[in-house]
Motif scaffolding. Structure first.
Motif, PDB file in Angstrom:
ATOM      1  N   GLU A 353       0.829  -1.209   0.000  1.00 45.35           N
ATOM      2  CA  GLU A 353       0.000   0.000   0.000  1.00 45.35           C
ATOM      3  C   GLU A 353       0.859   1.253   0.000  1.00 45.35           C
ATOM      4  N   ARG A 354       1.962   1.227   0.752  1.00 44.76           N
ATOM      5  CA  ARG A 354       2.847   2.383   0.763  1.00 44.76           C
ATOM      6  C   ARG A 354       3.449   2.625  -0.626  1.00 44.76           C
ATOM      7  N   VAL A 355       3.851   1.547  -1.262  1.00 43.96           N
ATOM      8  CA  VAL A 355       4.408   1.691  -2.606  1.00 43.96           C
ATOM      9  C   VAL A 355       3.353   2.199  -3.580  1.00 43.96           C
ATOM     10  N   VAL A 356       2.122   1.654  -3.459  1.00 45.12           N
ATOM     11  CA  VAL A 356       1.044   2.092  -4.352  1.00 45.12           C
ATOM     12  C   VAL A 356       0.696   3.551  -4.107  1.00 45.12           C
ATOM     13  N   ARG A 357       0.726   3.975  -2.825  1.00 43.59           N
ATOM     14  CA  ARG A 357       0.432   5.366  -2.513  1.00 43.59           C
ATOM     15  C   ARG A 357       1.478   6.300  -3.144  1.00 43.59           C
ATOM     16  N   ASN A 358       2.743   5.917  -3.013  1.00 41.58           N
ATOM     17  CA  ASN A 358       3.788   6.739  -3.633  1.00 41.58           C
ATOM     18  C   ASN A 358       3.654   6.758  -5.149  1.00 41.58           C
ATOM     19  N   ALA A 359       3.317   5.592  -5.713  1.00 40.73           N
ATOM     20  CA  ALA A 359       3.155   5.535  -7.170  1.00 40.73           C
ATOM     21  C   ALA A 359       1.983   6.391  -7.631  1.00 40.73           C
ATOM     22  N   ASN A 360       0.882   6.371  -6.842  1.00 36.28           N
ATOM     23  CA  ASN A 360      -0.276   7.201  -7.212  1.00 36.28           C
ATOM     24  C   ASN A 360       0.058   8.689  -7.125  1.00 36.28           C
ATOM     25  N   ALA A 361       0.830   9.070  -6.087  1.00 38.06           N
ATOM     26  CA  ALA A 361       1.223  10.480  -5.982  1.00 38.06           C
ATOM     27  C   ALA A 361       2.093  10.892  -7.166  1.00 38.06           C
ATOM     28  N   GLU A 362       3.073  10.025  -7.494  1.00 41.64           N
ATOM     29  CA  GLU A 362       3.902  10.340  -8.655  1.00 41.64           C
ATOM     30  C   GLU A 362       3.074  10.370  -9.938  1.00 41.64           C
ATOM     31  N   LYS A 363       2.095   9.457 -10.026  1.00 41.86           N
ATOM     32  CA  LYS A 363       1.249   9.423 -11.214  1.00 41.86           C
ATOM     33  C   LYS A 363       0.430  10.696 -11.339  1.00 41.86           C
ATOM     34  N   SER A 364      -0.139  11.166 -10.200  1.00 44.27           N
ATOM     35  CA  SER A 364      -0.934  12.405 -10.244  1.00 44.27           C
ATOM     36  C   SER A 364      -0.051  13.599 -10.641  1.00 44.27           C
ATOM     37  N   GLU A 365       1.179  13.660 -10.092  1.00 51.28           N
ATOM     38  CA  GLU A 365       2.074  14.751 -10.475  1.00 51.28           C
ATOM     39  C   GLU A 365       2.417  14.694 -11.964  1.00 51.28           C
ATOM     40  N   LEU A 366       2.711  13.484 -12.455  1.00 51.38           N
ATOM     41  CA  LEU A 366       3.025  13.354 -13.873  1.00 51.38           C
ATOM     42  C   LEU A 366       1.823  13.688 -14.752  1.00 51.38           C
ATOM     43  N   GLN A 367       0.621  13.301 -14.288  1.00 54.94           N
ATOM     44  CA  GLN A 367      -0.569  13.639 -15.058  1.00 54.94           C
ATOM     45  C   GLN A 367      -0.797  15.145 -15.099  1.00 54.94           C
ATOM     46  N   ALA A 368      -0.550  15.812 -13.962  1.00 54.11           N
ATOM     47  CA  ALA A 368      -0.701  17.268 -13.960  1.00 54.11           C
ATOM     48  C   ALA A 368       0.312  17.914 -14.919  1.00 54.11           C
ATOM     49  N   GLN A 369       1.557  17.443 -14.858  1.00 54.27           N
ATOM     50  CA  GLN A 369       2.553  17.970 -15.792  1.00 54.27           C
ATOM     51  C   GLN A 369       2.180  17.671 -17.237  1.00 54.27           C
ATOM     52  N   LEU A 370       1.630  16.459 -17.462  1.00 56.50           N
ATOM     53  CA  LEU A 370       1.227  16.105 -18.822  1.00 56.50           C
ATOM     54  C   LEU A 370       0.078  16.980 -19.305  1.00 56.50           C
ATOM     55  N   GLU A 372      -0.569  20.055 -18.316  1.00 59.28           N
ATOM     56  CA  GLU A 372      -0.007  21.371 -18.636  1.00 59.28           C
ATOM     57  C   GLU A 372       0.718  21.358 -19.986  1.00 59.28           C
ATOM     58  N   THR A 373       1.482  20.287 -20.223  1.00 56.59           N
ATOM     59  CA  THR A 373       2.199  20.194 -21.504  1.00 56.59           C
ATOM     60  C   THR A 373       1.232  20.098 -22.671  1.00 56.59           C
ATOM     61  N   ALA A 375      -1.859  21.143 -22.724  1.00 60.36           N
ATOM     62  CA  ALA A 375      -2.551  22.423 -22.893  1.00 60.36           C
ATOM     63  C   ALA A 375      -1.671  23.437 -23.628  1.00 60.36           C
ATOM     64  N   SER A 376      -0.388  23.495 -23.239  1.00 59.15           N
ATOM     65  CA  SER A 376       0.510  24.436 -23.922  1.00 59.15           C
ATOM     66  C   SER A 376       0.694  24.063 -25.388  1.00 59.15           C
ATOM     67  N   TYR A 377       0.854  22.742 -25.652  1.00 60.89           N
ATOM     68  CA  TYR A 377       0.992  22.309 -27.041  1.00 60.89           C
ATOM     69  C   TYR A 377      -0.284  22.568 -27.832  1.00 60.89           C
ATOM     70  N   THR A 378      -1.447  22.361 -27.164  1.00 59.28           N
ATOM     71  CA  THR A 378      -2.719  22.605 -27.862  1.00 59.28           C
ATOM     72  C   THR A 378      -2.862  24.079 -28.224  1.00 59.28           C
ATOM     73  N   ASP A 379      -2.513  24.956 -27.277  1.00 58.02           N
ATOM     74  CA  ASP A 379      -2.586  26.397 -27.579  1.00 58.02           C
ATOM     75  C   ASP A 379      -1.647  26.761 -28.728  1.00 58.02           C
ATOM     76  N   ALA A 380      -0.428  26.193 -28.688  1.00 58.08           N
ATOM     77  CA  ALA A 380       0.511  26.508 -29.761  1.00 58.08           C
ATOM     78  C   ALA A 380       0.011  25.991 -31.106  1.00 58.08           C
ATOM     79  N   ILE A 381      -0.565  24.758 -31.088  1.00 59.42           N
ATOM     80  CA  ILE A 381      -1.080  24.191 -32.345  1.00 59.42           C
ATOM     81  C   ILE A 381      -2.256  25.003 -32.858  1.00 59.42           C
ATOM     82  N   GLU A 382      -3.160  25.420 -31.941  1.00 57.26           N
ATOM     83  CA  GLU A 382      -4.296  26.235 -32.366  1.00 57.26           C
ATOM     84  C   GLU A 382      -3.836  27.576 -32.953  1.00 57.26           C
TER      85      GLU A 382
END
Length: 681
Positions: A353-370, A372-373, A375-382
């Motif tokens: 559970e501890r490992v899964v919790r850390n993985a979920n936190a890292e996953k949420s951070e990576l998803q937030a960064q993704l 943002e990326t 959104a920025s790429y979409t704005d640039a493409i538009e």
């Protein structure tokens, strides 16, 4: 075949009467036998006076009687229930070899046959031994004698002995059943400690065949993951360790049915991975087999399966629970083992559970960064797409316009639907209010209700039609969005190709400029060389001869230089070897100097000790005449002679020590000089 006879029937009444009967049985076994014979006669009359297996019934009753009362000469042994069509007296006894005296795997079973219960004339019998668990019977091979040594294979099972008389086959067969067998307390405690530690090593002797005169001493290491066969002195032996993990079928432990110390360890199905071992003791062999089987069952037998066999399944309420008798196994020890396994599983689950919790936190951070990326790429493409559309136009602009129109239409339809629903609610409220105030009849109200229902039905049809149109519009919007996404990808790909081509063009321009510059430089050099060749006069034969001599001299000089370079390399190598030899000699001299210094210190200490001894001796010799008086003068001749001899010996020893010390000092001085020379070199 008689089951367990209740205590009240054996004793003949209440528990108090039972205890009194037991006390009287211990003091008067003859009266007790007479009472048992009378009951047997009554039982014979009750059964009709025939020979309907009466002998087996009497044997079982007598066995239960002696077991309950604890009397007789063989009260300390366990006796099995006997059945069959035999015409001889048959007994199956268990001799315990443990402290508890119960049915444990450390005891011995012995079958005996006599001509009758009173006549103790032994009969020769042939026995067939089997194990029984539930309705399944497993034959024990390679044993037909009257004695059987219980082993770890018999834990939780019953032993069935089928005895026949080979000399007189007409006497029938006798069947004896004894069990189930348990694990003795000492072995159980050792096994629990080994399971808690997670690994253990057992010494054993490996025999290449049954008649191997020189067995090897090996070690069997059992862990939670693998089983290893190791040579104790494996540093000088090739292939000193054989390691296999637990699989569905291996490793297997096959215990020898006759020899209580031999067993076969099968690591896999290969012939060279089959070992014949001889354990140091019977307990060691049982521990090896039980530890391997426990770790194997932990890996391939689920805990839920064991719990489903022991307790009621919550998913099927009302189902009968599995009946567990106290004589079959110890529920407390089983509960302790299951609790330990549960605690271990819970700790592993917490880690997971501890490992899964850390993985979920890292996953949420990576998803937030993704996001943002993206959104920025979409704005640039538009922005790029807008610029491209404004510059060139085309189908992308039309699709985007249609998409905006569809969204606007969808918004208008949603607003219209909300207005219609609001109007319908207002009309219903007005209808209720007008009906209450005007007091119209029920017929008018019913007609109005019907009219409103028709209107509602029409509105629902319109709404469904608009929803269908909206569904189609959504499909078209999705198609257009997919087309727009594809067009954006094409635009991005074209832009990347354009950037690559521009970069290649720049590189080509740079290379072209460099080639032109190099060509101009080479051409200038060539022109200069041609002009110089035209201006220089023709070479004379003497000049050519000098040039040839110079070339030959140059070649010789080059060869000499190469030879000298190789000689210098050889000299460097020799110098390096000499340096290493000098360093080794210096190290040896330093070690010798250290030893000499230690020897000098020791000689100094010896010199000090001898000097002190000499001083004490001289003091004793000087004090003796003053203290002895006239007695010393009487004994003067002999004592002075002894003291003089001792003094001479001490002086000789002192002279030898001084000479040895001087030699050691000279050797040390010579070594110091050699060290100084080596240091200078």
């Amino acid at each position: 075949r008689l089951g367990v006879v209740p205590e009240a029937q054996v004793g003949g009444g209440t528990p108090a009467h039972l205890s009194a009967s037991r006390r009287s049985a211990r003091h008067c076994p003859g009266a007790l036998r007479g009472r048992a014979a009378g009951r047997m006669q009554a039982l014979r009359q009750l059964l009709g006076g025939g020979d309907v297996n009466l002998q087996a019934f009497s044997e079982s009753l007598r066995e239960q009687f002696w077991r309950r009362t604890g009397g007789g000469a063989e009260g300390s042994h366990h006796r099995a229930g006997v059945s069959g069509d035999h015409r001889f007296h048959f007994t199956l006894q268990f001799e315990p070899r443990s402290e508890g005296g119960g049915l444990c795997q450390t005891g011995v079973l012995e079958a005996k046959a006599f001509t009758g219960p009173e006549e103790r004339s032994p009969l020769r019998i042939s026995c067939q031994w089997k194990r029984r668990i539930g309705a399944h019977v497993i034959e024990i091979p390679k044993i037909t004698g009257p004695r059987y040594h219980a082993s770890a294979d018999d834990i939780g099972m019953e032993i069935v002995c089928t005895a026949t008389c080979p000399d007189e086959p007409v006497m029938g067969q006798a069947h004896g059943v004894l069990g189930p067998f348990e694990l003795d307390p000492i072995t159980r405690m050792s096994l629990e400690n080994l399971l808690a530690s997670g690994a253990s090593s057992f010494p054993a002797r490996h025999c290449r065949d049954q008649d191997d005169p020189h067995p090897r001493d090996l070690q069997i290491r059992v862990t939670q993951d693998v089983v290893k066969v190791v040579h104790p002195g494996g540093a000088h032996i090739g292939n000193d360790e054989v390691c296999v993990p637990y699989t569905a079928d291996f490793p297997k432990v096959v215990l020898h049915p006759v020899d209580p110390c031999k067993f076969i360890l099968m690591l896999n199905d290969e012939p060279d991975k089959k070992y014949q071992f001889q354990a140091l003791s019977r307990t060691s062999r049982d521990l090896i087999a039980l530890l391997i089987r426990c770790f194997h069952s932990r890996r391939y037998v689920a805990t839920t399966f064991i719990l489903s066999r022991l307790f009621q399944n919550p998913a099927t309420p009302g189902a009968p629970m599995t009946s567990v008798q106290a004589g079959d196994f110890d529920i407390h020890s089983l509960a302790e083992r299951l609790a330990k396994e549960l605690n271990r599983t819970v700790s592993q689950l917490e880690v997971v559970e501890r490992v899964v919790r850390n993985a979920n936190a890292e996953k949420s951070e990576l998803q937030a960064q993704l996001r943002e990326t993206i959104a920025s790429y979409t704005d640039a493409i538009e922005k790029l797409h807008t610029q491209l559309t404004n510059a060139k136009g085309g189908p992308a602009a039309k699709l985007r316009v249609q998409l905006h129109e569809a969204r606007n239409m969808h918004t208008n339809l949603q607003l219209e639907l909300q207005d219609v629903r609001q109007q319908l609610a207002e009309e219903e409220q007005l209808a209720r209010a007008s009906g209450e105030t005007s007091g119209k009849g029920p017929g008018t109200a019913v007609a109005e209700v019907e009219a409103l229902r028709e209107e509602i039905q029409q509105l629902r049809l319109r709404i469904s039609a608009s929803e269908g149109d909206q569904h189609d519009q959504n499909k078209r919007d999705l198609t257009r969005a997919e087309e727009l996404r594809r067009l954006r990808a094409d635009v991005e790909m074209l832009n990347s190709e354009k950037e690559g081509l521009e970069h290649n063009n720049l590189q080509a321009d740079k290379e072209k400029a460099e080639l032109i510059e190099n060509f101009v430089y080479v051409k200038g050099c060539l022109d200069k060389l041609q002009m110089a060749s035209l201006e220089t006069p023709a070479a004379s034969p003497e000049h050519e001869r000098q040039v040839a001599q110079l070339k030959a001299t140059y070649t010789q000089v080059v060869e000499e230089r190469n030879r000298l370079a190789s000689r210098v390399d050889a000299l460097d190598r020799d110098r390096e070897k000499q340096k290493q030899q000098k360093e080794a000699a210096l190290e040896r001299l330093m070690n010798a100097n250290a030893h000499l210094l230690e020897e000098r210190d020791r000689l100094d200490k010896e010199k000090a000790r001898i000097s002190a001894l000499y001083q004490r001796t001289m003091g004793a010799m000087g004090a003796m005449p003053a203290s002895s008086g006239s007695n010393a003068q009487a004994e003067g001749g002999e004592s002075s002679a002894c003291d003089q001899a001792t003094l001479d010996d001490l002086r000789k020893q002192l002279a030898e020590k001084r000479q040895l010390l001087a030699e050691r000092e000279r050797e040390g001085e010579s070594l110091r000089q050699r060290l100084r020379k080596l240091a200078m070199v």
